[in-house]
Structures are given as structure tokens and as C-alpha cells.
Design a protein around this motif. Sequence first.
Motif, PDB file in Angstrom:
ATOM      1  N   GLU A  98      -9.214  -3.788 -30.280  1.00 55.95           N
ATOM      2  CA  GLU A  98      -9.075  -5.241 -30.221  1.00 55.95           C
ATOM      3  C   GLU A  98      -8.477  -5.767 -31.509  1.00 55.95           C
ATOM      4  N   SER A  99      -8.941  -5.231 -32.647  1.00 55.69           N
ATOM      5  CA  SER A  99      -8.384  -5.667 -33.919  1.00 55.69           C
ATOM      6  C   SER A  99      -6.936  -5.239 -34.046  1.00 55.69           C
ATOM      7  N   ALA A 100      -6.627  -4.038 -33.521  1.00 58.96           N
ATOM      8  CA  ALA A 100      -5.235  -3.594 -33.560  1.00 58.96           C
ATOM      9  C   ALA A 100      -4.351  -4.492 -32.712  1.00 58.96           C
ATOM     10  N   GLU A 101      -4.874  -4.925 -31.540  1.00 63.28           N
ATOM     11  CA  GLU A 101      -4.098  -5.819 -30.697  1.00 63.28           C
ATOM     12  C   GLU A 101      -3.888  -7.162 -31.372  1.00 63.28           C
ATOM     13  N   THR A 102      -4.949  -7.679 -32.010  1.00 63.85           N
ATOM     14  CA  THR A 102      -4.798  -8.951 -32.701  1.00 63.85           C
ATOM     15  C   THR A 102      -3.869  -8.832 -33.893  1.00 63.85           C
ATOM     16  N   SER A 103      -3.819  -7.632 -34.501  1.00 62.03           N
ATOM     17  CA  SER A 103      -2.905  -7.477 -35.632  1.00 62.03           C
ATOM     18  C   SER A 103      -1.456  -7.521 -35.186  1.00 62.03           C
ATOM     19  N   ASP A 104      -1.188  -7.180 -33.923  1.00 63.24           N
ATOM     20  CA  ASP A 104       0.177  -7.247 -33.427  1.00 63.24           C
ATOM     21  C   ASP A 104       0.598  -8.657 -33.061  1.00 63.24           C
ATOM     22  N   GLN A 105      -0.372  -9.582 -32.937  1.00 58.09           N
ATOM     23  CA  GLN A 105      -0.054 -10.940 -32.562  1.00 58.09           C
ATOM     24  C   GLN A 105       0.558 -11.685 -33.741  1.00 58.09           C
ATOM     25  N   PRO A 106       1.334 -12.738 -33.467  1.00 54.78           N
ATOM     26  CA  PRO A 106       1.943 -13.484 -34.561  1.00 54.78           C
ATOM     27  C   PRO A 106       0.905 -14.249 -35.355  1.00 54.78           C
ATOM     28  N   THR A 107       1.179 -14.411 -36.609  1.00 56.18           N
ATOM     29  CA  THR A 107       0.256 -15.115 -37.511  1.00 56.18           C
ATOM     30  C   THR A 107       0.783 -16.513 -37.753  1.00 56.18           C
ATOM     31  N   GLY A 108       0.553 -17.430 -36.793  1.00 56.43           N
ATOM     32  CA  GLY A 108       0.962 -18.805 -36.979  1.00 56.43           C
ATOM     33  C   GLY A 108       0.029 -19.540 -37.908  1.00 56.43           C
ATOM     34  N   LYS A 109       0.390 -20.785 -38.220  1.00 58.06           N
ATOM     35  CA  LYS A 109      -0.424 -21.574 -39.147  1.00 58.06           C
ATOM     36  C   LYS A 109      -1.793 -21.891 -38.560  1.00 58.06           C
ATOM     37  N   SER A 110      -1.825 -22.244 -37.268  1.00 58.27           N
ATOM     38  CA  SER A 110      -3.105 -22.576 -36.642  1.00 58.27           C
ATOM     39  C   SER A 110      -4.017 -21.362 -36.575  1.00 58.27           C
ATOM     40  N   VAL A 111      -3.434 -20.186 -36.254  1.00 55.90           N
ATOM     41  CA  VAL A 111      -4.245 -18.966 -36.170  1.00 55.90           C
ATOM     42  C   VAL A 111      -4.794 -18.595 -37.540  1.00 55.90           C
ATOM     43  N   VAL A 112      -3.959 -18.696 -38.547  1.00 54.51           N
ATOM     44  CA  VAL A 112      -4.418 -18.376 -39.904  1.00 54.51           C
ATOM     45  C   VAL A 112      -5.514 -19.337 -40.340  1.00 54.51           C
ATOM     46  N   LEU A 113      -5.348 -20.636 -40.012  1.00 53.21           N
ATOM     47  CA  LEU A 113      -6.370 -21.617 -40.376  1.00 53.21           C
ATOM     48  C   LEU A 113      -7.688 -21.334 -39.658  1.00 53.21           C
ATOM     49  N   GLN A 114      -7.636 -21.016 -38.357  1.00 55.67           N
ATOM     50  CA  GLN A 114      -8.862 -20.704 -37.617  1.00 55.67           C
ATOM     51  C   GLN A 114      -9.552 -19.468 -38.164  1.00 55.67           C
ATOM     52  N   ARG A 115      -8.774 -18.455 -38.499  1.00 56.29           N
ATOM     53  CA  ARG A 115      -9.383 -17.251 -39.056  1.00 56.29           C
ATOM     54  C   ARG A 115      -9.993 -17.520 -40.429  1.00 56.29           C
ATOM     55  N   ALA A 116      -9.325 -18.357 -41.222  1.00 60.71           N
ATOM     56  CA  ALA A 116      -9.888 -18.696 -42.533  1.00 60.71           C
ATOM     57  C   ALA A 116     -11.194 -19.464 -42.388  1.00 60.71           C
ATOM     58  N   ILE A 117     -11.248 -20.395 -41.413  1.00 64.79           N
ATOM     59  CA  ILE A 117     -12.490 -21.147 -41.169  1.00 64.79           C
ATOM     60  C   ILE A 117     -13.593 -20.215 -40.712  1.00 64.79           C
ATOM     61  N   ALA A 118     -13.273 -19.306 -39.768  1.00 63.36           N
ATOM     62  CA  ALA A 118     -14.286 -18.359 -39.276  1.00 63.36           C
ATOM     63  C   ALA A 118     -14.777 -17.452 -40.396  1.00 63.36           C
ATOM     64  N   ALA A 119     -13.846 -17.005 -41.258  1.00 61.15           N
ATOM     65  CA  ALA A 119     -14.261 -16.136 -42.370  1.00 61.15           C
ATOM     66  C   ALA A 119     -15.149 -16.883 -43.353  1.00 61.15           C
ATOM     67  N   ALA A 120     -14.814 -18.163 -43.622  1.00 63.03           N
ATOM     68  CA  ALA A 120     -15.650 -18.942 -44.540  1.00 63.03           C
ATOM     69  C   ALA A 120     -17.045 -19.180 -43.969  1.00 63.03           C
ATOM     70  N   ILE A 121     -17.123 -19.464 -42.654  1.00 63.14           N
ATOM     71  CA  ILE A 121     -18.437 -19.676 -42.024  1.00 63.14           C
ATOM     72  C   ILE A 121     -19.252 -18.395 -42.038  1.00 63.14           C
ATOM     73  N   LYS A 122     -18.598 -17.245 -41.732  1.00 55.83           N
ATOM     74  CA  LYS A 122     -19.321 -15.970 -41.767  1.00 55.83           C
ATOM     75  C   LYS A 122     -19.825 -15.659 -43.171  1.00 55.83           C
ATOM     76  N   ALA A 123     -18.978 -15.955 -44.163  1.00 57.09           N
ATOM     77  CA  ALA A 123     -19.400 -15.683 -45.541  1.00 57.09           C
ATOM     78  C   ALA A 123     -20.586 -16.541 -45.932  1.00 57.09           C
ATOM     79  N   GLN A 124     -20.577 -17.817 -45.531  1.00 55.54           N
ATOM     80  CA  GLN A 124     -21.708 -18.692 -45.857  1.00 55.54           C
ATOM     81  C   GLN A 124     -22.971 -18.287 -45.109  1.00 55.54           C
ATOM     82  N   LEU A 125     -22.807 -17.833 -43.846  1.00 61.08           N
ATOM     83  CA  LEU A 125     -23.982 -17.397 -43.089  1.00 61.08           C
ATOM     84  C   LEU A 125     -24.560 -16.094 -43.619  1.00 61.08           C
TER      85      LEU A 125
END
Length: 661
Positions: A111-138
Motif C-alpha cells: 500500500e505504501s509502495a502504491e501511494t509512493s507511485d501517486q503524484p505528490t500534489g499540494k493538497s496531498v502533501v498538506l494532508q500528509r503533513a497534517i496527519a503526521a503532525a497529529i500522529k506526532a502529537q498523539l
Amino acid sequence: MEEVDKILIHTLKQVGTEVSEEVNSVKEFTSELIVEAVVRCIRVIDPGLGSALPTSLPPGMSARFRVGMSLAQACQDIGYKGEIGYQTFLYSNEPEIRSLLMFLVERLPRESAETSDQPTGKSVVLQRAIAAAIKAQLSVPWLPPNCRLPLHGETQSPGGLHSFHVQPLSLPHCTKGPTKKELIDYQRDILPPVTAQPSNHASVVASILEQHTAELSAAQEWDSEWNSQGLVSRLTPQEYRSRKLTRLRKRAEEQLRSASLPSAESAFGGPRSTSDLSELLQAFRGSAPANQVLTKGSHFTHTQKFTFTQVGTTPGINHCVHSLQFSTVSSNVSVCLCVCQEAAAVTSPIPTGRQSEGDVQLRQEEELASLQQQFQQLCTDVDQLTADMKHMGVTNTQVLDELKQRELGNTEEEERMQVKKKTIDLLPDADNNLVKFQAQVEASAKRVLHLASQWEKHRAPLIEEHRTLKEICSNQDLESSRKLSEIKSLHDKIRVSTEEAKKKEEIYKQLVTELENLPQDASRSAYTQRILEIVSNIKKQKEEITKILSDTKELQKEINNLTGKLDRTFAVTDELVFKDAKKDESVRKSYKYLAALHENCNHLIQTIEDTGTILREIRDLEEQIETEHGNKTVANLERILDDYKAIRQENSALAAKVREG
């Protein structure tokens, strides 16, 4: 290795590692970047194992060593077989780090390999950054305020906390059904944005979360209700909703109709009490007077009248006529009370000019007091009559019930009397009557048998038809249940297909955005040409390696042949010369020279072999020297010395604190 490093860096970026654009190879990785990349990969491979690992190195040296040991142990736990320790992360070298990162990238799930093949648009990068920040805080444990360090001030500061206060929001996308032009104009021109609708800015997030949760719960409830009840009803969704709305309206009308009926106490003439519905309607009307509220009364309330009539308001004559008419339909009882009283013996004399106005007012007050006393007496009499009527009604009901029971008992007694009378009439001619009775019984039995035979004739086809219809019904039920299950499965497939279509639509939009953002000079053919060149270079290298191996094998074979030929030639020559050496002295000297030549040749060959071995060792040592230069041994030794000094300073500081304590 350059292409491999680019692939590794691209994959590490996809799993959340912050690799700067200036880093182009694994050789440029720092210890902090290596630790972050390894931890991110471990969290994707095994979240339970990687959640306890920090993504950065702590400032203390002892803590750094502990983090390095824990990372090495985690890598071994997920299956890494190479040599690894804290030095791999703190004093890293390029080959070890490359092999470790290649192992971790290969262990990433698909699944991670498939997501790595997907394009890294601005919205996707922003969502991943938000998810990473929430996971780090949790992942950070909560600490009491007294135990918090300055490091936890940003994530656990109470300054950003607000109470969960929700306010209703008006969203354009929540409008259902056909949208009118006026509503569209209102939403476009007048409706404020979502962030400006709440009165307090701190309530924006809570209101949005509540609105979103309500929409999700409503959608889930509708899906569950439609799957459980809607499909069984065999109606369209619109018909099912309209039928449900009709049922709710009927239930509301019944509740309102039952609430609008008068209570039992007011029906029997007691003190009137306003119903809940009347109070609700009066509350909706605001300050409307009670006598203007239209209430629906029963027949009894319409027949009950209570009027006060005051006739004559002249100063000379004041008299009141009070009439109370009380009637009921059940008992047909009517009571009429009329009290007429005139002030000062039916007619009061007209006051003369000598009488003062105070006497007239005093007389009027006395009349009013007497009239009020009479009114209270009348109300008391009415209440007494009402109680008597209730008692009489209950008594009348009891008497009617007793009368009905006695009538039923009389009817049963009359039937018994009729049977006994007929029996007594038959007693004088008992024998003939018994014969007739037996004949009637036999005729009845024959008729019953005849009817039973006829019933059997009709019963067999009816039973067969019933069984056939029952089997058809069971088949229809099975077919309907099968079709219902198919409809449910199709519904689930439609929902899954819809979700997949939405995801693919989002991916398509991201791909279009990425395609627009890509430089136009880079074409697919250039990348294809580059890949083909790499493949051709690899093929050439393989061919050269194969050619070198074949040449080496041929040379080794030729050397073996020459060595064998030399040994055989020397053996034959030695034998021939040895035979002649016994007879001739000159031949004996030749034999000695031959033996010396053979020995020197052996020494020469051995020297050549030793020289080749030494050259190979020299090349191996040179490669090891280059490897050691690449491993940054000197720099690592300097770092180890610096870390050793730092540890000694920390130990001395801790010892000083212990002595002071």
C-alpha cells in the motif's frame, strides 16, 4: 549507485522523511536524517514497534547511545541480518546505510509502495503533513503541568484550549432538492462564510466538526434503515421517504387531536383547566387574551352555560339577574336556579339631593358584598350538584351493569325452562317419542356420514391445491429473499464502486495538476531513452565480465597444459640423461645443469605466482583504503573522541550534582 540513491530518497520522502532538495545521495545523509528515515520506515512497516522510537536524536550523548541501540534492536526485530549497532547511526558509513535503507524500502508494504507511485500534489502533501503532525502529537505522552519541560510547552500548553461550544451553520452544499434562483443568489451574495457565522471564533472548529458528524450519522442511519427496511418494502427511496413522512404527519395529528380534547374534570363541570395544546398555542400567540383562544369543546361544554347579566346601571335601581342552567344528556337532569335581588326592597328609592354621594357608594358596596356572597353560595351549590351527579352517574352505571347481568341470567333460565317444558310434553308418549328420536338420530348420523363423504371429495383437491399454493409461496419467498440478497450485494457493490470512482477522480485531478506543473521540456521519451541506456550499459558490463571470466578460464587451462607438458618433458629428459650419465662424464655435468635449470624454473614460476598474489593483495589493500576513506574513519574517530569528552563532562556534572545533593 546514483540512480539507486535517487530511488531511495524518493521513497523516503513518500513515507514522511523531510529530505532537503540539496541532498542527492546517501553519502550526504547526516545522523539526524538517517535516524528520521529509519524510524519513519519502521513506523510504516510495524506501527507498534515504531511508535516508541523518536524521530530525532536527543541532545545528551548517553541518550543518543540508547536511541542508537534501540534502533539497531528494532531493525534486527524486523529481520535485518547485517551487522548493525549504535555506531551505524552515530558514526555511519555509506555502504552500511545504503544496504540498511534498501532493506527497509524493500520491507515497506505494498500500500505504501502504491501511494509512493501517486503524484505528490499540494493538497496531498498538506494532508500528509497534517496527519503526521497529529500522529506526532498523539504519540507524545501527557504530563502534568509541574512535570513539563520547555520541550513540551508547544504541544501541551493550556493556552490553546477552548470549550466545545457548537453553533448552527448554514452550508450551501447541505441544501437538498432543486435549488431556486433566489436561494442561489442568497448563498452567493449574502450568506457569510463558515468562519464568520459563529459569534465566537473559537467555536468554528467545533461547529464544523458537529455539522460533519451530523451529516455522517444521518447518511449512515439512512443506509442502515434502507438496507434493513427499505429494500424489504420494495419501494423506491422517494416513495419510502414519502410514506414515512405521511406516517409521521398522521401520528402528529393524532397527538394534537388527543391533546386538544377537554379533560374529564372540565367535562363534569368542575374548574376548567387549559390543555397542554391550548397552553402551547397561547404561548405561540404571545400576549393574546385567554378569551380569544378558540378551543373545541364537547357537546356537554356547549350545553353548559354560565352567564352573568346586570340590568340597569342607573343610580336609582341596581339589580342583578343570575341564572345557571345545568343540563346533561345522560341523565336528562336540568337544574335552574334564579336569584333576583333588588336593592332596598326590590326597588331602591331615587336618591334625593339631601342624600350624600357617600351614602350611595356605601349602599352600592353593601349590595356588591351581598351579591358576591350569593354568588359564592351558588358556586358551592353547583359544586355540590356536580358531585351528586358524579355519584349518581356511577350508581346508574352500576345499576345498568347489574341489570344486564340479570337479563342474561333470565335469558339462560328461560332457555332451560323451554327445554324442560318440551321434555315434560314428551313424557306421556315416551316410547313413540324415543323411537322417533332414535330415527332422527340415525338419520342425522347418515346425513353426517353423507356430508363427510362429500367433504372428503371436496377436501382432497383443496388440500392438494393448498399444498401447491404453499409450495409456490415458499418458492416465491426463497426467490424474493435471494433477489433481496442480490439487491443488497449490488447495493454494496455500487457503494464500493462509487467510493472507488471518487478516489480515482481525485487521483485523476491530482495527476492533471501534476502534469500541468511538470516542466514541458522533460518528455517521456527522454526518460525511456535514459532507462534503455542504463539497461544497455548493464548488458555491456555483463558481457565484459563474461568475456574476462572466459579468458581467465582459458589462460588457466593453458597454464595447466603447459605445466603438465613441462613436467612430462622434464621426466622424459631426466630419464634419458640419467641413463647416459652413468657412462659419460660430460653427460653427467649436463644432467646436473638440467636439474639446476629445472629447479631455477620452479623458483621462477613460484616467484611469478607470489608476485601475482602480492599484486592482488595490494589491490585489495588499496580498495580497503578507499573504503576506509569512504567510511570517514578519521572523522568518525574525531567524533568519537568529542563524544567521549562530552560523556566525561556529563559524568562529572552528574557526580558534582550527587555530591551537592
